[in-house]
Design a protein around this motif. Structure first.
Motif, PDB file in Angstrom:
ATOM      1  N   ASP A  19       0.858  -1.180   0.000  1.00  0.00           N
ATOM      2  CA  ASP A  19       0.000   0.000   0.000  1.00  0.00           C
ATOM      3  C   ASP A  19       0.896   1.232   0.000  1.00  0.00           C
ATOM      4  N   THR A  22       1.090   4.027   2.665  1.00  0.00           N
ATOM      5  CA  THR A  22       1.625   3.814   4.012  1.00  0.00           C
ATOM      6  C   THR A  22       3.141   3.703   4.048  1.00  0.00           C
ATOM      7  N   ASP A  47      -4.326  -2.428  -0.842  1.00  0.00           N
ATOM      8  CA  ASP A  47      -4.598  -2.291   0.594  1.00  0.00           C
ATOM      9  C   ASP A  47      -4.798  -3.699   1.154  1.00  0.00           C
ATOM     10  N   VAL A  49      -4.177  -4.949   4.145  1.00  0.00           N
ATOM     11  CA  VAL A  49      -4.803  -4.974   5.464  1.00  0.00           C
ATOM     12  C   VAL A  49      -6.304  -4.741   5.338  1.00  0.00           C
ATOM     13  N   GLY A  50      -6.697  -3.793   4.522  1.00  0.00           N
ATOM     14  CA  GLY A  50      -8.113  -3.505   4.339  1.00  0.00           C
ATOM     15  C   GLY A  50      -8.896  -4.679   3.783  1.00  0.00           C
ATOM     16  N   ALA A  51      -8.216  -5.531   3.018  1.00  0.00           N
ATOM     17  CA  ALA A  51      -8.886  -6.684   2.428  1.00  0.00           C
ATOM     18  C   ALA A  51      -9.286  -7.723   3.473  1.00  0.00           C
ATOM     19  N   TRP A  53      -9.364  -6.897   7.122  1.00  0.00           N
ATOM     20  CA  TRP A  53      -9.735  -6.298   8.409  1.00  0.00           C
ATOM     21  C   TRP A  53     -11.246  -6.143   8.479  1.00  0.00           C
ATOM     22  N   ARG A  54     -11.864  -7.022   9.233  1.00  0.00           N
ATOM     23  CA  ARG A  54     -13.311  -6.949   9.434  1.00  0.00           C
ATOM     24  C   ARG A  54     -13.597  -5.920  10.527  1.00  0.00           C
ATOM     25  N   ARG A  56     -13.448  -2.779  10.457  1.00  0.00           N
ATOM     26  CA  ARG A  56     -12.438  -1.730  10.495  1.00  0.00           C
ATOM     27  C   ARG A  56     -13.103  -0.417  10.886  1.00  0.00           C
ATOM     28  N   LYS A  58     -13.953   3.538  11.140  1.00  0.00           N
ATOM     29  CA  LYS A  58     -13.876   4.622  10.165  1.00  0.00           C
ATOM     30  C   LYS A  58     -12.657   5.488  10.458  1.00  0.00           C
ATOM     31  N   SER A 159     -10.546  11.768   0.421  1.00  0.00           N
ATOM     32  CA  SER A 159     -10.116  10.774  -0.567  1.00  0.00           C
ATOM     33  C   SER A 159      -9.910  11.353  -1.965  1.00  0.00           C
TER      34      SER A 159
END
Length: 172
Positions: A19, A22, A47, A49-51, A53-54, A56, A58, A159
């Motif tokens: 990513d 980061t 991303d 981690v985003g894939a 991370w349940r 997650r 905001k 964003s």
């Protein structure tokens, strides 16, 4: 080091994904320099981690506030002039600032997005004639928006910075 490890485990023509939001540019460049002989394909927009991370949380977006000039030393307008003078001196058209403490200093703004650090999650691009602060507007009181407008600082969604960075290509 990470660079040595990657150099030992990656084969010619393989891919390395991370990513890019980061990892600092200098760090990424040091990895690329260590792997330059291997013809590695870089995927810098993943991303990982985003894939996985349940639930997650905001991104924090707490209200921001402004420091008075007597505490900050210089006004936003003065600091922007100093920065723009330096841009002209080096022949640059714009600067992207991602360091939260630098953004806090430049705009004399503070926030509560990170515990124990008075910064607001944001990005900014400063051009010769205007600046754009990337921060979702609901965390900015209308009075602050009006003050920023006087100094030719626009507010854009957090964003949106990624789209606007793409537009920077080709300028110095």
């Amino acid at each position: 080091t990470v660079q040595e490890y990657l150099e030992n485990v990656l084969e010619n023509g393989e891919s390395l994904g991370y990513d890019g939001r980061t990892i600092g540019v200098n760090y990424a460049n040091s990895i690329k320099a260590a792997l330059r002989e291997k013809e590695i394909e870089y995927k810098e927009d993943i991303d990982l981690v985003g894939a996985i991370w349940r639930k997650r949380p905001k991104i924090p977006n707490e209200p921001i506030w402004l420091l008075k000039k007597k505490y900050a030393g210089k006004s936003r307008k003065q600091k922007l002039k100093l920065l723009r003078d330096e841009l002209r001196r080096i022949g640059a058209d714009a600067i992207l600032i991602v360091s939260l403490d630098d953004i806090a200093w430049l705009y004399n703004l503070r926030g509560d997005d990170m515990k124990y650090s008075p910064v607001a999650l944001s990005y900014t691009i400063v051009y010769h004639e205007k600046a754009v602060l990337y921060r979702d507007e609901e965390s900015i009181r209308k009075q602050i928006v009006k003050e920023f407008e006087k100094d030719k600082i626009e507010i854009a969604p957090y964003s949106q910075v990624y789209e606007d960075i793409e537009k920077l290509q080709g300028i110095t």
